[in-house]
Design a protein around this motif. Structure first.
Motif, PDB file in Angstrom:
ATOM      1  N   GLY A 177      51.355   1.774 -49.243  1.00 35.33           N
ATOM      2  CA  GLY A 177      50.905   2.971 -48.714  1.00 35.33           C
ATOM      3  C   GLY A 177      50.178   3.437 -50.259  1.00 35.33           C
ATOM      4  O   GLY A 177      49.967   2.294 -50.948  1.00 35.33           O
ATOM      5  N   PRO A 178      49.860   4.515 -49.936  1.00 36.65           N
ATOM      6  CA  PRO A 178      48.944   5.304 -51.745  1.00 36.65           C
ATOM      7  C   PRO A 178      49.646   5.730 -52.272  1.00 36.65           C
ATOM      8  O   PRO A 178      49.418   6.241 -53.447  1.00 36.65           O
ATOM      9  N   ASP A 179      51.527   6.000 -51.904  1.00 38.92           N
ATOM     10  CA  ASP A 179      52.251   6.016 -53.375  1.00 38.92           C
ATOM     11  C   ASP A 179      52.861   5.454 -53.819  1.00 38.92           C
ATOM     12  O   ASP A 179      54.486   6.079 -54.278  1.00 38.92           O
ATOM     13  N   PHE A 180      53.565   3.548 -53.942  1.00 38.02           N
ATOM     14  CA  PHE A 180      53.966   2.416 -54.390  1.00 38.02           C
ATOM     15  C   PHE A 180      53.124   1.895 -54.883  1.00 38.02           C
ATOM     16  O   PHE A 180      52.291   1.111 -54.259  1.00 38.02           O
ATOM     17  N   LEU A 181      53.248   1.522 -55.730  1.00 41.95           N
ATOM     18  CA  LEU A 181      52.661  -0.259 -56.710  1.00 41.95           C
ATOM     19  C   LEU A 181      53.847  -0.142 -57.450  1.00 41.95           C
ATOM     20  O   LEU A 181      54.458   0.429 -58.064  1.00 41.95           O
ATOM     21  N   GLY A 182      53.520  -1.713 -57.465  1.00 38.00           N
ATOM     22  CA  GLY A 182      55.015  -2.879 -58.665  1.00 38.00           C
ATOM     23  C   GLY A 182      54.069  -3.436 -59.038  1.00 38.00           C
ATOM     24  O   GLY A 182      53.610  -3.812 -58.620  1.00 38.00           O
ATOM     25  N   LEU A 183      55.514  -4.502 -59.701  1.00 42.48           N
ATOM     26  CA  LEU A 183      55.020  -5.563 -59.767  1.00 42.48           C
ATOM     27  C   LEU A 183      56.508  -6.257 -60.122  1.00 42.48           C
ATOM     28  O   LEU A 183      57.385  -6.175 -60.569  1.00 42.48           O
ATOM     29  N   GLN A 184      56.010  -7.524 -59.449  1.00 44.27           N
ATOM     30  CA  GLN A 184      56.614  -8.533 -59.434  1.00 44.27           C
ATOM     31  C   GLN A 184      56.683  -9.766 -60.243  1.00 44.27           C
ATOM     32  O   GLN A 184      55.514 -10.249 -60.783  1.00 44.27           O
ATOM     33  N   THR A 185      57.951 -10.324 -61.436  1.00 45.38           N
ATOM     34  CA  THR A 185      57.574 -10.596 -62.363  1.00 45.38           C
ATOM     35  C   THR A 185      57.492 -12.698 -61.871  1.00 45.38           C
ATOM     36  O   THR A 185      57.952 -12.586 -60.574  1.00 45.38           O
ATOM     37  N   PRO A 186      56.389 -13.555 -62.382  1.00 47.32           N
ATOM     38  CA  PRO A 186      55.954 -15.003 -61.387  1.00 47.32           C
ATOM     39  C   PRO A 186      57.126 -15.458 -61.443  1.00 47.32           C
ATOM     40  O   PRO A 186      58.289 -15.257 -62.488  1.00 47.32           O
ATOM     41  N   HIS A 187      57.308 -16.918 -60.829  1.00 48.86           N
ATOM     42  CA  HIS A 187      57.953 -17.559 -60.685  1.00 48.86           C
ATOM     43  C   HIS A 187      57.695 -19.003 -60.716  1.00 48.86           C
ATOM     44  O   HIS A 187      56.725 -18.814 -60.236  1.00 48.86           O
ATOM     45  N   THR A 188      58.201 -19.915 -61.266  1.00 49.89           N
ATOM     46  CA  THR A 188      57.497 -20.863 -61.379  1.00 49.89           C
ATOM     47  C   THR A 188      57.969 -21.824 -60.357  1.00 49.89           C
ATOM     48  O   THR A 188      58.788 -21.703 -59.838  1.00 49.89           O
ATOM     49  N   TRP A 189      56.737 -22.667 -59.561  1.00 53.85           N
ATOM     50  CA  TRP A 189      56.268 -23.067 -58.591  1.00 53.85           C
ATOM     51  C   TRP A 189      56.750 -24.621 -58.511  1.00 53.85           C
ATOM     52  O   TRP A 189      56.258 -25.669 -59.481  1.00 53.85           O
ATOM     53  N   ASP A 190      57.856 -24.969 -57.837  1.00 55.88           N
ATOM     54  CA  ASP A 190      58.680 -26.484 -58.197  1.00 55.88           C
ATOM     55  C   ASP A 190      58.991 -26.728 -56.987  1.00 55.88           C
ATOM     56  O   ASP A 190      59.717 -28.237 -56.347  1.00 55.88           O
ATOM     57  N   GLY A 191      58.228 -26.393 -55.655  1.00 52.32           N
ATOM     58  CA  GLY A 191      59.117 -26.620 -54.775  1.00 52.32           C
ATOM     59  C   GLY A 191      57.285 -27.510 -53.930  1.00 52.32           C
ATOM     60  O   GLY A 191      56.843 -27.844 -54.773  1.00 52.32           O
ATOM     61  N   PRO A 192      57.565 -28.213 -52.606  1.00 59.83           N
ATOM     62  CA  PRO A 192      56.507 -29.189 -51.853  1.00 59.83           C
ATOM     63  C   PRO A 192      54.973 -28.994 -51.914  1.00 59.83           C
ATOM     64  O   PRO A 192      55.269 -27.402 -51.526  1.00 59.83           O
ATOM     65  N   THR A 193      54.190 -29.753 -51.847  1.00 57.94           N
ATOM     66  CA  THR A 193      53.001 -28.898 -51.323  1.00 57.94           C
ATOM     67  C   THR A 193      53.001 -29.090 -49.894  1.00 57.94           C
ATOM     68  O   THR A 193      53.535 -29.260 -49.114  1.00 57.94           O
ATOM     69  N   PRO A 194      52.396 -27.644 -49.122  1.00 55.41           N
ATOM     70  CA  PRO A 194      52.668 -27.279 -48.492  1.00 55.41           C
ATOM     71  C   PRO A 194      52.101 -28.136 -46.999  1.00 55.41           C
ATOM     72  O   PRO A 194      50.998 -28.461 -47.915  1.00 55.41           O
ATOM     73  N   GLY A 195      52.406 -28.175 -47.006  1.00 47.00           N
ATOM     74  CA  GLY A 195      51.856 -29.350 -44.971  1.00 47.00           C
ATOM     75  C   GLY A 195      52.196 -30.606 -45.398  1.00 47.00           C
ATOM     76  O   GLY A 195      52.253 -31.372 -44.815  1.00 47.00           O
ATOM     77  N   GLU A 196      52.861 -31.343 -47.342  1.00 48.28           N
ATOM     78  CA  GLU A 196      52.832 -32.332 -47.388  1.00 48.28           C
ATOM     79  C   GLU A 196      54.208 -32.856 -46.382  1.00 48.28           C
ATOM     80  O   GLU A 196      55.047 -32.346 -46.308  1.00 48.28           O
ATOM     81  N   GLY A 197      53.798 -34.107 -46.000  1.00 44.45           N
ATOM     82  CA  GLY A 197      54.110 -35.073 -45.217  1.00 44.45           C
ATOM     83  C   GLY A 197      54.931 -34.851 -43.531  1.00 44.45           C
ATOM     84  O   GLY A 197      55.338 -35.233 -42.999  1.00 44.45           O
ATOM     85  N   TRP A 198      53.700 -33.521 -43.172  1.00 45.00           N
ATOM     86  CA  TRP A 198      54.023 -33.097 -42.126  1.00 45.00           C
ATOM     87  C   TRP A 198      52.340 -34.140 -41.045  1.00 45.00           C
ATOM     88  O   TRP A 198      52.390 -33.685 -39.309  1.00 45.00           O
ATOM     89  N   SER A 199      52.193 -35.023 -41.059  1.00 45.41           N
ATOM     90  CA  SER A 199      50.575 -35.919 -40.732  1.00 45.41           C
ATOM     91  C   SER A 199      51.586 -36.167 -39.551  1.00 45.41           C
ATOM     92  O   SER A 199      50.859 -35.796 -38.415  1.00 45.41           O
ATOM     93  N   SER A 200      52.695 -36.325 -39.363  1.00 45.17           N
ATOM     94  CA  SER A 200      52.896 -37.164 -38.263  1.00 45.17           C
ATOM     95  C   SER A 200      53.081 -36.825 -37.121  1.00 45.17           C
ATOM     96  O   SER A 200      53.084 -36.617 -35.864  1.00 45.17           O
ATOM     97  N   SER A 201      53.830 -35.650 -37.575  1.00 39.69           N
ATOM     98  CA  SER A 201      53.973 -34.202 -36.339  1.00 39.69           C
ATOM     99  C   SER A 201      52.880 -33.115 -35.980  1.00 39.69           C
ATOM    100  O   SER A 201      53.057 -32.791 -35.004  1.00 39.69           O
ATOM    101  N   LEU A 202      51.686 -33.226 -36.691  1.00 37.26           N
ATOM    102  CA  LEU A 202      50.843 -32.806 -36.614  1.00 37.26           C
ATOM    103  C   LEU A 202      49.460 -33.860 -35.819  1.00 37.26           C
ATOM    104  O   LEU A 202      48.936 -32.685 -35.153  1.00 37.26           O
ATOM    105  N   ARG A 203      49.426 -35.116 -35.728  1.00 35.05           N
ATOM    106  CA  ARG A 203      48.808 -35.533 -35.309  1.00 35.05           C
ATOM    107  C   ARG A 203      48.450 -35.016 -34.069  1.00 35.05           C
ATOM    108  O   ARG A 203      49.640 -34.812 -32.761  1.00 35.05           O
ATOM    109  N   THR A 204      47.363 -35.404 -32.700  1.00 36.37           N
ATOM    110  CA  THR A 204      47.384 -35.684 -31.075  1.00 36.37           C
ATOM    111  C   THR A 204      48.160 -36.678 -31.207  1.00 36.37           C
ATOM    112  O   THR A 204      48.374 -37.774 -31.251  1.00 36.37           O
ATOM    113  N   ARG A 205      48.647 -36.418 -29.336  1.00 36.64           N
ATOM    114  CA  ARG A 205      49.738 -37.865 -28.537  1.00 36.64           C
ATOM    115  C   ARG A 205      49.149 -37.904 -27.573  1.00 36.64           C
ATOM    116  O   ARG A 205      49.719 -38.118 -27.107  1.00 36.64           O
TER     117      ARG A 205
END
Length: 269
Positions: A177-205
Motif C-alpha cells: 500500500g501507500p504507507d509501508f516501505l521496507g528493505l530486505q537484505t540480499p541472499h546469496t544465490w546457490d540454488g539450481p537454474t530455474p527449469g534446469e533438468g525439466w526438458s523431459s517433463s515439458l516436452r510433448t508426448r
C-alpha cells in the motif's frame, strides 16, 4: 505400472495441494488436481486463479494423464499415511479411467474426474521459461526464506498486497500500500537454474498410430462434435483408448470412436 515410495507420492501431493480455486470462484473445469506420468517422472499439477504449481518425483513409468477430484486426492493422501511402497497402475475398467494404488492386500482406486477441461500446463511453463531471457525480464531473482516471509506478513495486515522488488545487490524493496516501505537484505544465490533438468517433463508426448500423430492429454473432435482426450500412450501392439471430455466415465478404444465419429481433428489448447 510402477512402484513408488509412499512418502514421495505424498510429498508431491502436499506441495501442490494449496493451489486450488476458492469455493466462491467460478472454477469452470480446472479445479481437479492432475496426476501426469512420463517415463521418468510422476507429476502432480494444480492451479488456482493466480498460480500454477507442478511438483514431480522420479519414477520409471508409462505415459498417461488423469484428473483427480481434490476429495479423492485427499482420500489417497490419507491412505498413504500407513503405506511404505506403493504400486501405481493406470487402468480402464468397465469403461472408466482409474488409478489403482496397491500395497500388499491394501488397495485404493481413484476414479478420473469428469467434466475436466484441458490445462496446458506444459505449454504455459515452456512460455515462462522461454521468457526468462527477454530484455524486460532480465534481473536478479528475489529470494526470501520462510523466516523472512514471516517477518513481512504483517506489512499487509489491512489486506494490502505485499510487493517484493529486487534492487540487485542492495537487496529487496518491500511495499504494501501507500504507507509501508521496507528493505530486505540480499541472499546469496546457490540454488539450481530455474527449469534446469525439466526438458523431459515439458516436452510433448506424441506417438504415431496408424500413420497419424496423437498426443497424450490432447483433445480431439469427431464428426459428431464429441470431444475426446487421449489419456495414455498405448503399449506395443495395442490401440489407444480415448476418454470422452464431457463424461470421463465414457472410455472407448479408438477403433470404436472412429467407427461412429469417422475422423478426429486436434483441438487447440
Amino acid at each position: 505400472m510402477f512402484t513408488i515410495k509412499a512418502r514421495d507420492l505424498a510429498a508431491i501431493l502436499d506441495r501442490v495441494a494449496p493451489h486450488r480455486f476458492r469455493a466462491d470462484d467460478d472454477t469452470g473445469d480446472l479445479d481437479p488436481l492432475i496426476l501426469d506420468c512420463t517415463p521418468g517422472h510422476l507429476h502432480a499439477v494444480a492451479c488456482s486463479d493466480r498460480t500454477l504449481a507442478v511438483a514431480r518425483t522420479a519414477v520409471t513409468g508409462d505415459v498417461w494423464t488423469a484428473p483427480v477430484d481434490y476429495d479423492d486426492a485427499a482420500a489417497l493422501r490419507g491412505w498413504l499415511e500407513s503405506s511404505e511402497t506403493v504400486t501405481v497402475e493406470h487402468v480402464t475398467s468397465g469403461g472408466h479411467q482409474q488409478l489403482r494404488f496397491t500395497e500388499g492386500p491394501a488397495q485404493i482406486t481413484v476414479p478420473a474426474a469428469s467434466h475436466v477441461g484441458r490445462l496446458p500446463w506444459r505449454a504455459l511453463l515452456r512460455l515462462v521459461l522461454d521468457a526468462r531471457d527477454h530484455p524486460l525480464a532480465v534481473g536478479r531473482p528475489v529470494q526470501l526464506n520462510a523466516d523472512d516471509l514471516a517477518l513481512w506478513g504483517n506489512a499487509g495486515e489491512d489486506g494490502e498486497a505485499i510487493e517484493f522488488r529486487s534492487l540487485g545487490p542492495v537487496g529487496t524493496l518491500v511495499t504494501a500500500g501507500p504507507d509501508f516501505l521496507g528493505l530486505q537484505t540480499p541472499h546469496t544465490w546457490d540454488g539450481p537454474t530455474p527449469g534446469e533438468g525439466w526438458s523431459s517433463s515439458l516436452r510433448t508426448r506424441r506417438f504415431l498410430f496408424a500413420g497419424t500423430f496423437l498426443e497424450v492429454g490432447a483433445r480431439y473432435a469427431d464428426c459428431t462434435r464429441t470431444v475426446w482426450v487421449v489419456s495414455a500412450r498405448p503399449g506395443r501392439g495395442e490401440e489407444p483408448t480415448l476418454v470422452c471430455a464431457d463424461y470421463a466415465a465414457v472410455t472407448l478404444p479408438i477403433s470404436q470412436v472412429l467407427a461412429v465419429g469417422k475422423f478426429l481433428i486436434r483441438l487447440p489448447d
